[in-house]
Design a protein around this motif. Structure first.
Motif, mmCIF file in Angstrom:
data_model
loop_
_atom_site.group_PDB
_atom_site.id
_atom_site.type_symbol
_atom_site.label_atom_id
_atom_site.label_comp_id
_atom_site.label_asym_id
_atom_site.label_seq_id
_atom_site.Cartn_x
_atom_site.Cartn_y
_atom_site.Cartn_z
ATOM 1 N N SER A 5 55.567 46.396 5.611
ATOM 2 C CA SER A 5 55.411 47.393 6.676
ATOM 3 C C SER A 5 55.569 46.761 8.057
ATOM 4 O O SER A 5 56.102 47.385 8.979
ATOM 5 C CB SER A 5 54.061 48.089 6.559
ATOM 6 O OG SER A 5 52.999 47.160 6.696
ATOM 7 N N LYS A 6 55.135 45.517 8.197
ATOM 8 C CA LYS A 6 55.274 44.824 9.482
ATOM 9 C C LYS A 6 56.742 44.584 9.813
ATOM 10 O O LYS A 6 57.188 44.812 10.952
ATOM 11 C CB LYS A 6 54.521 43.492 9.432
ATOM 12 C CG LYS A 6 54.674 42.639 10.682
ATOM 13 C CD LYS A 6 53.812 41.393 10.624
ATOM 14 C CE LYS A 6 54.327 40.399 9.612
ATOM 15 N NZ LYS A 6 53.536 39.140 9.622
ATOM 16 N N TYR A 7 57.516 44.160 8.820
ATOM 17 C CA TYR A 7 58.929 43.874 9.060
ATOM 18 C C TYR A 7 59.734 45.168 9.252
ATOM 19 O O TYR A 7 60.669 45.211 10.055
ATOM 20 C CB TYR A 7 59.500 43.046 7.910
ATOM 21 C CG TYR A 7 58.752 41.740 7.707
ATOM 22 C CD1 TYR A 7 58.496 40.891 8.783
ATOM 23 C CD2 TYR A 7 58.272 41.368 6.453
ATOM 24 C CE1 TYR A 7 57.804 39.699 8.610
ATOM 25 C CE2 TYR A 7 57.579 40.177 6.274
ATOM 26 C CZ TYR A 7 57.339 39.356 7.354
ATOM 27 O OH TYR A 7 56.648 38.184 7.181
ATOM 28 N N VAL A 8 59.348 46.202 8.547
ATOM 29 C CA VAL A 8 59.996 47.504 8.737
ATOM 30 C C VAL A 8 59.747 48.005 10.154
ATOM 31 O O VAL A 8 60.650 48.552 10.806
ATOM 32 C CB VAL A 8 59.491 48.524 7.696
ATOM 33 C CG1 VAL A 8 59.900 49.948 8.082
ATOM 34 C CG2 VAL A 8 60.034 48.181 6.316
ATOM 35 N N SER A 9 58.524 47.796 10.646
ATOM 36 C CA SER A 9 58.195 48.216 12.015
ATOM 37 C C SER A 9 59.072 47.498 13.032
ATOM 38 O O SER A 9 59.552 48.101 13.998
ATOM 39 C CB SER A 9 56.719 47.943 12.307
ATOM 40 O OG SER A 9 56.402 48.247 13.642
ATOM 41 N N VAL A 10 59.314 46.204 12.821
ATOM 42 C CA VAL A 10 60.195 45.446 13.718
ATOM 43 C C VAL A 10 61.603 46.034 13.689
ATOM 44 O O VAL A 10 62.228 46.256 14.731
ATOM 45 C CB VAL A 10 60.217 43.956 13.320
ATOM 46 C CG1 VAL A 10 61.301 43.208 14.100
ATOM 47 C CG2 VAL A 10 58.867 43.308 13.573
ATOM 48 N N ALA A 11 62.103 46.300 12.478
ATOM 49 C CA ALA A 11 63.450 46.874 12.347
ATOM 50 C C ALA A 11 63.551 48.229 13.032
ATOM 51 O O ALA A 11 64.545 48.537 13.710
ATOM 52 C CB ALA A 11 63.820 47.003 10.862
ATOM 53 N N GLU A 12 62.540 49.062 12.867
ATOM 54 C CA GLU A 12 62.549 50.397 13.471
ATOM 55 C C GLU A 12 62.569 50.321 14.991
ATOM 56 O O GLU A 12 63.264 51.107 15.663
ATOM 57 C CB GLU A 12 61.330 51.190 13.008
ATOM 58 C CG GLU A 12 61.418 51.640 11.564
ATOM 59 C CD GLU A 12 60.173 52.370 11.093
ATOM 60 O OE1 GLU A 12 60.296 53.238 10.213
ATOM 61 O OE2 GLU A 12 59.065 52.076 11.608
ATOM 62 N N LYS A 13 61.823 49.380 15.550
ATOM 63 C CA LYS A 13 61.794 49.239 17.012
ATOM 64 C C LYS A 13 63.148 48.791 17.549
ATOM 65 O O LYS A 13 63.627 49.303 18.567
ATOM 66 C CB LYS A 13 60.690 48.265 17.421
ATOM 67 C CG LYS A 13 59.287 48.822 17.253
ATOM 68 C CD LYS A 13 58.229 47.770 17.557
ATOM 69 C CE LYS A 13 56.829 48.337 17.320
ATOM 70 N NZ LYS A 13 55.768 47.304 17.505
ATOM 71 N N ILE A 14 63.777 47.833 16.861
ATOM 72 C CA ILE A 14 65.098 47.371 17.311
ATOM 73 C C ILE A 14 66.133 48.480 17.135
ATOM 74 O O ILE A 14 67.023 48.643 17.979
ATOM 75 C CB ILE A 14 65.501 46.089 16.549
ATOM 76 C CG1 ILE A 14 64.513 44.959 16.859
ATOM 77 C CG2 ILE A 14 66.918 45.663 16.926
ATOM 78 C CD1 ILE A 14 64.762 43.687 16.071
#
Length: 482
Positions: A38-47
């Motif tokens: 979920s943390k890495y998905v959040s990074v991807a979503e922000k970018i």
């Protein structure tokens, strides 16, 4: 509700089956990635939401650096003359295993994460090549490897390169030219795609340049004899290059566009500009082709009594295949497997696939892993990973972050990359990269063989000389396209 329960049960059984095939340490890596997904998905979503263009990726680069620094990496920012480029590192000594991260978007590709063409209100750019997933997936793998190195006290260094402006800016070339890869033992990369594959692949070498003609303005009706048309220069050049096509090798590709013709038909234009891209599977052939195109520009200027100058914008080597590393990556991709959709994702993918020619593909095609192959002669596009592959052993893979059959640089790619289909593919890549890095840290013989293959393929007399020459990074090439 029942579908969600069944899907969670499927995931539990699948990953239980996967981990049963792995060593305890590899199994722990998969668990670490799943726990932090979920943390890495959040990074991807922000970018994905930022959608910043090449060399303008301030927020995206900062987010990746912040995430890596929090995880315990040391950071070198603003490297090789590029403010959004960085190097993150953990550990010490050999081997040094590198991973690549991209994060630039494309202009005029705005799209919501929906299965129909709807522009996002947030801006005109969009991640039509999935680099938001590329960046986030690579840091997920790097952090996972770092955690393993720390916990097991394994010697060596994991290094992540934040590489800006892949889309036409050639960020990696400037990093190679600056010697930033010289001490690396192996480079692992990946890219979003419409299928799952890992091979020993090549690409097309390329030089992109702009040709600027200068003439003399005049009234096109009142005194045309007093003018010298810069547009005539461009058109004469294009004509000669088009005749040249009969006399180049079949694998060659030459594309051009007139960027600046004339502003009004009744004025003999004093300025005109054309953009050219020359490609071939061998960068030595590209050099020769480019020299011929330059001669055509000079002849055009002579014949039209104008002046011409040219500026090289980008220059990429073809990728040098590495079968040793490619096979290691493929074995791990087979263990990880492809992307399995839930009912909602299948519906989303099916709707996307109705908007293009998906031929005999089905949403379930995303679950497959392609057979390994060695691709000696490059085809398709060009990438700045090519330069890296000539100086250090390099391999890469593709993960199905898009619906099967999706073309890169399409609104469908932006849409799938902005939802769970893209996120699942990203995690396939992160797992595969992590497991492959584990193998390289634990098998010095693999690294030795990979380096032997590099030396054999590039030849004993190879000396790296960038196709860019000594030009500085074109930091403003996307300004005004936001």
């Amino acid at each position: 509700m029942k579908q969600s329960i069944y899907y969670l049960l499927f995931l539990s059984l699948f990953f239980g089956s996967l981990q049963a095939q792995l060593s305890p340490e590899k199994s722990a890596m998969i668990t670490d990635l799943e726990k932090n997904q979920s943390k890495y998905v959040s990074v991807a979503e922000k970018i994905w939401s930022h959608a910043e263009l090449g060399f303008l990726e301030d927020e995206s680069s900062a987010l990746l650096q912040k995430t890596l620094k929090k995880a315990g990496f040391s950071i070198k920012a603003d490297v090789a003359g590029m403010p959004t480029a960085f190097i993150a590192e953990y550990g010490s000594g050999k081997p040094i295993i590198a991973m690549l991260a991209e994060y630039d978007a494309l202009p005029d590709m705005s799209q919501k994460a929906v299965p129909m063409k709807v522009k996002s209100p947030n801006g005109s750019a969009g991640h039509a090549c999935g680099h938001h997933l590329f960046g986030a997936g690579s840091i997920a793998a790097a952090i996972t490897v770092k955690n393993w190195l720390k916990e097991t006290k394994t010697p060596g260094t994991i290094r992540l390169y934040g590489t800006p402006a892949e889309e036409g800016g050639g960020g990696k070339v400037f990093m190679v030219r600056s010697g930033l890869f010289d001490d690396v033992d192996a480079v692992l990369s990946w890219h979003p795609g419409n299928e799952n594959s890992a091979d020993a692949g090549s690409s097309l070498a390329a030089i992109s340049a702009r040709f600027r003609f200068k003439g003399v303005a005049a009234h096109a009706a009142g005194a045309p004899w007093m003018g010298r048309s810069a547009l005539d220069g461009v058109e004469a050049m294009n004509y000669m290059v088009n005749m040249m096509r009969e006399h180049v090798k079949p694998e060659s590709r030459i594309h051009y566009a007139i960027l600046n013709g004339a502003k009004a038909a009744n004025i003999v234009p004093a300025e005109a500009e054309a953009s050219y891209i020359i490609r071939h599977p061998d960068m030595r052939e590209v050099r020769q082709l480019f020299a011929r195109v330059v001669k055509a520009s000079e002849a055009a200027a002579m014949g039209t009594e104008t002046e011409v100058s040219h500026e090289i914008i980008i220059g990429y080597f073809n990728k040098l295949p590495n079968q040793v590393l490619g096979e290691a990556m493929h074995k791990n991709l087979q263990l990880v497997g492809g992307v399995s959709y839930d009912a909602k994702e299948k519906d989303f993918a099916a709707k996307l696939m109705d908007t293009y020619d998906s031929r005999d593909l089905m949403p379930e095609s995303a679950e497959k892993v392609k057979e390994f192959e060695v691709i000696e002669i490059g085809r398709g596009g060009s990438t700045d990973v090519g330069d890296i592959s000539w100086v250090r052993p390099t391999t890469g893979m593709r993960a199905a972050t898009w619906a099967p059959g999706t073309s890169a640089h399409s609104w469908q790619a932006v849409a799938a990359g902005g939802m769970s289909i893209g996120h699942k593919g990203m995690m396939v890549a992160a797992k595969t990269l992590s497991l492959t890095a584990f193998d390289l840290f634990n098998n010095p013989e693999l690294l030795e063989k990979a380096n032997e293959e590099l030396l054999r393929r590039r030849g004993a007399d190879f000396k790296y000389e960038s196709l860019l020459g000594d030009r500085e990074p074109p930091l403003d090439y996307r300004k005004g396209q936001e």
